[in-house]
Design a protein around this motif. Structure first.
Motif, PDB file in Angstrom:
ATOM      1  N   ASN A 294       0.906  -1.182  -0.153  1.00  0.00           N
ATOM      2  CA  ASN A 294      -0.023   0.045   0.093  1.00  0.00           C
ATOM      3  C   ASN A 294       0.834   1.171   0.049  1.00  0.00           C
ATOM      4  N   VAL A 295       0.786   2.062  -0.899  1.00  0.00           N
ATOM      5  CA  VAL A 295       1.716   3.122  -1.071  1.00  0.00           C
ATOM      6  C   VAL A 295       0.765   4.245  -1.763  1.00  0.00           C
ATOM      7  N   ARG A 296       1.451   5.511  -1.917  1.00  0.00           N
ATOM      8  CA  ARG A 296       0.931   6.577  -2.054  1.00  0.00           C
ATOM      9  C   ARG A 296       1.780   7.081  -3.561  1.00  0.00           C
ATOM     10  N   GLY A 297       0.986   7.889  -4.643  1.00  0.00           N
ATOM     11  CA  GLY A 297       1.564   8.097  -5.763  1.00  0.00           C
ATOM     12  C   GLY A 297       0.591   8.778  -6.656  1.00  0.00           C
ATOM     13  N   GLY A 298       0.874   9.404  -7.790  1.00  0.00           N
ATOM     14  CA  GLY A 298       0.292   9.867  -8.754  1.00  0.00           C
ATOM     15  C   GLY A 298       0.045   9.226 -10.012  1.00  0.00           C
ATOM     16  N   PRO A 299      -0.571   9.660 -11.001  1.00  0.00           N
ATOM     17  CA  PRO A 299      -0.737   9.107 -12.217  1.00  0.00           C
ATOM     18  C   PRO A 299       0.400   8.271 -12.766  1.00  0.00           C
ATOM     19  N   GLY A 300       0.258   7.013 -13.421  1.00  0.00           N
ATOM     20  CA  GLY A 300       1.470   6.455 -13.626  1.00  0.00           C
ATOM     21  C   GLY A 300       2.377   5.922 -12.636  1.00  0.00           C
ATOM     22  N   CYS A 301       2.019   5.780 -11.486  1.00  0.00           N
ATOM     23  CA  CYS A 301       2.840   5.487 -10.232  1.00  0.00           C
ATOM     24  C   CYS A 301       2.919   3.940 -10.446  1.00  0.00           C
ATOM     25  N   SER A 302       3.905   3.089 -10.457  1.00  0.00           N
ATOM     26  CA  SER A 302       3.983   1.587 -10.553  1.00  0.00           C
ATOM     27  C   SER A 302       3.247   1.021  -9.439  1.00  0.00           C
ATOM     28  N   ILE A 303       2.363  -0.076  -9.895  1.00  0.00           N
ATOM     29  CA  ILE A 303       1.354  -0.838  -9.174  1.00  0.00           C
ATOM     30  C   ILE A 303       2.448  -2.045  -8.854  1.00  0.00           C
ATOM     31  N   MET A 304       2.611  -2.375  -7.837  1.00  0.00           N
ATOM     32  CA  MET A 304       3.385  -3.435  -7.436  1.00  0.00           C
ATOM     33  C   MET A 304       2.755  -4.464  -6.591  1.00  0.00           C
ATOM     34  N   ILE A 305       2.596  -5.772  -7.010  1.00  0.00           N
ATOM     35  CA  ILE A 305       1.737  -6.652  -6.150  1.00  0.00           C
ATOM     36  C   ILE A 305       2.668  -7.807  -5.977  1.00  0.00           C
ATOM     37  N   PRO A 306       2.924  -7.930  -4.769  1.00  0.00           N
ATOM     38  CA  PRO A 306       3.604  -8.932  -4.235  1.00  0.00           C
ATOM     39  C   PRO A 306       2.822 -10.415  -4.028  1.00  0.00           C
ATOM     40  N   LEU A 307       3.384 -11.511  -4.755  1.00  0.00           N
ATOM     41  CA  LEU A 307       2.566 -12.734  -4.715  1.00  0.00           C
ATOM     42  C   LEU A 307       3.396 -13.703  -3.649  1.00  0.00           C
ATOM     43  N   MET A 308       2.639 -14.829  -3.236  1.00  0.00           N
ATOM     44  CA  MET A 308       3.152 -15.731  -2.596  1.00  0.00           C
ATOM     45  C   MET A 308       2.373 -16.982  -3.274  1.00  0.00           C
ATOM     46  N   ASP A 309       2.679 -18.193  -2.765  1.00  0.00           N
ATOM     47  CA  ASP A 309       1.918 -19.496  -3.076  1.00  0.00           C
ATOM     48  C   ASP A 309       0.656 -19.492  -2.178  1.00  0.00           C
ATOM     49  N   LYS A 310      -0.397 -19.792  -2.863  1.00  0.00           N
ATOM     50  CA  LYS A 310      -1.544 -19.747  -2.162  1.00  0.00           C
ATOM     51  C   LYS A 310      -1.804 -20.806  -0.903  1.00  0.00           C
ATOM     52  N   GLN A 311      -0.852 -21.927  -1.221  1.00  0.00           N
ATOM     53  CA  GLN A 311      -1.111 -22.964   0.137  1.00  0.00           C
ATOM     54  C   GLN A 311       0.211 -23.011   1.087  1.00  0.00           C
ATOM     55  N   ASP A 312       1.237 -22.379   0.632  1.00  0.00           N
ATOM     56  CA  ASP A 312       2.451 -22.554   1.282  1.00  0.00           C
ATOM     57  C   ASP A 312       3.459 -21.332   1.204  1.00  0.00           C
ATOM     58  N   GLU A 313       3.534 -20.559   2.168  1.00  0.00           N
ATOM     59  CA  GLU A 313       4.184 -19.250   2.466  1.00  0.00           C
ATOM     60  C   GLU A 313       5.685 -19.315   2.084  1.00  0.00           C
ATOM     61  N   GLY A 314       6.082 -20.595   2.265  1.00  0.00           N
ATOM     62  CA  GLY A 314       7.606 -20.561   2.465  1.00  0.00           C
ATOM     63  C   GLY A 314       8.036 -21.012   1.168  1.00  0.00           C
ATOM     64  N   ARG A 315       7.396 -21.285   0.083  1.00  0.00           N
ATOM     65  CA  ARG A 315       7.525 -21.731  -1.207  1.00  0.00           C
ATOM     66  C   ARG A 315       8.222 -20.648  -2.084  1.00  0.00           C
ATOM     67  N   ARG A 316       9.449 -20.249  -2.036  1.00  0.00           N
ATOM     68  CA  ARG A 316       9.963 -19.249  -2.515  1.00  0.00           C
ATOM     69  C   ARG A 316       9.882 -18.961  -4.239  1.00  0.00           C
ATOM     70  N   SER A 317       9.826 -20.255  -4.964  1.00  0.00           N
ATOM     71  CA  SER A 317       9.491 -20.228  -6.411  1.00  0.00           C
ATOM     72  C   SER A 317       8.402 -19.096  -6.590  1.00  0.00           C
ATOM     73  N   HIS A 318       7.282 -19.095  -5.663  1.00  0.00           N
ATOM     74  CA  HIS A 318       6.178 -18.103  -5.911  1.00  0.00           C
ATOM     75  C   HIS A 318       6.282 -16.949  -5.304  1.00  0.00           C
ATOM     76  N   TYR A 319       7.415 -16.463  -4.768  1.00  0.00           N
ATOM     77  CA  TYR A 319       7.779 -14.924  -4.366  1.00  0.00           C
ATOM     78  C   TYR A 319       7.769 -14.265  -5.818  1.00  0.00           C
ATOM     79  N   LEU A 320       6.930 -13.628  -6.178  1.00  0.00           N
ATOM     80  CA  LEU A 320       6.899 -12.864  -7.434  1.00  0.00           C
ATOM     81  C   LEU A 320       6.401 -11.548  -7.197  1.00  0.00           C
ATOM     82  N   THR A 321       6.251 -10.620  -8.323  1.00  0.00           N
ATOM     83  CA  THR A 321       5.584  -9.450  -8.276  1.00  0.00           C
ATOM     84  C   THR A 321       4.823  -9.116  -9.665  1.00  0.00           C
ATOM     85  N   VAL A 322       3.821  -8.817  -9.590  1.00  0.00           N
ATOM     86  CA  VAL A 322       2.792  -8.490 -10.860  1.00  0.00           C
ATOM     87  C   VAL A 322       3.368  -6.634 -10.601  1.00  0.00           C
ATOM     88  N   HIS A 323       3.817  -6.266 -11.829  1.00  0.00           N
ATOM     89  CA  HIS A 323       4.418  -4.936 -12.125  1.00  0.00           C
ATOM     90  C   HIS A 323       3.590  -4.290 -12.947  1.00  0.00           C
TER      91      HIS A 323
END
Length: 195
Positions: A123-152
């Motif tokens: 959750n951030v503050r910004g103006g028009p065109g500010c990057s939206i970065m959505i961090p992801l993690m595995d929906k079943q296993d928070e320790g599964r690093r292969s699914h530490y991703l970012t939708v940008h």
């Protein structure tokens, strides 16, 4: 106050080659975002945010869940998931946080994808065109690093100062050439070292 949506934006990315090497299975990233009027904009400091949270968050959670599942195809296909909120410059970070940090928003997505883990977030503050970065993690296993991703991605005309951008992200697959191990291996190593 009712939910006022200016537009809904979708994002879709397929990674076929990473590090110069073909992905054995392509990584597919998705985003769905709603650009909405900030219900607290222009009202000064508001002590109780709950009435607007209860009026808006459930509807927004259902809408964005439907949007992202339409892009992905099904809740079962989702492997990684997350959420994000972006507040325009006239709002507070608390306004961005208010609509995503409630079970009335996130449980729509959790239930639809059969998740056990919490929704990673920004959750951030910004103006028009500010990057939206959505961090992801595995929906079943928070320790599964292969699914530490970012939708940008970004929306060129949002948020306006009195708007919020609320978004959900999802992945089918993890990083194509994951090779840093999972969190559990580190915990085992630390336990062995500090016995």
């Amino acid at each position: 106050m009712m939910l006022k949506i200016r537009k809904v934006v979708g994002y879709d990315e397929k990674v076929l080659i990473e590090g110069g090497k073909a992905a054995p299975t392509p990584l597919h990233l998705f985003g769905a975002a709603a650009v909405i009027a900030n219900p607290w904009a222009g009202r000064g400091f508001v002590d109780d945010l709950k009435p607007e949270i209860m009026a808006i968050a459930p509807e927004l959670g259902a809408l964005l869940t439907d949007e992202i599942l339409r892009r992905v195809g099904s809740g079962d296909a989702v492997e990684g998931y997350g959420k994000a909120a972006l507040c325009g410059t006239s709002g507070e970070i608390e306004h961005a946080s208010a609509l995503i940090h409630t079970l009335h928003f996130g449980n729509h997505f959790r239930r639809a994808v059969g998740a056990k883990t919490y929704l990673a977030f920004t959750n951030v503050r910004g103006g028009p065109g500010c990057s939206i970065m959505i961090p992801l993690m595995d929906k079943q296993d928070e320790g599964r690093r292969s699914h530490y991703l970012t939708v940008h991605f970004a929306i060129s005309d949002a948020p306006a100062p009195d708007e919020l951008v609320i978004a959900l992200g999802a992945s089918i697959g993890g990083r194509p050439h994951h090779r840093i191990g999972d969190r559990y291996k580190d915990l085992e190593t630390l336990k062995d070292l500090h016995g």
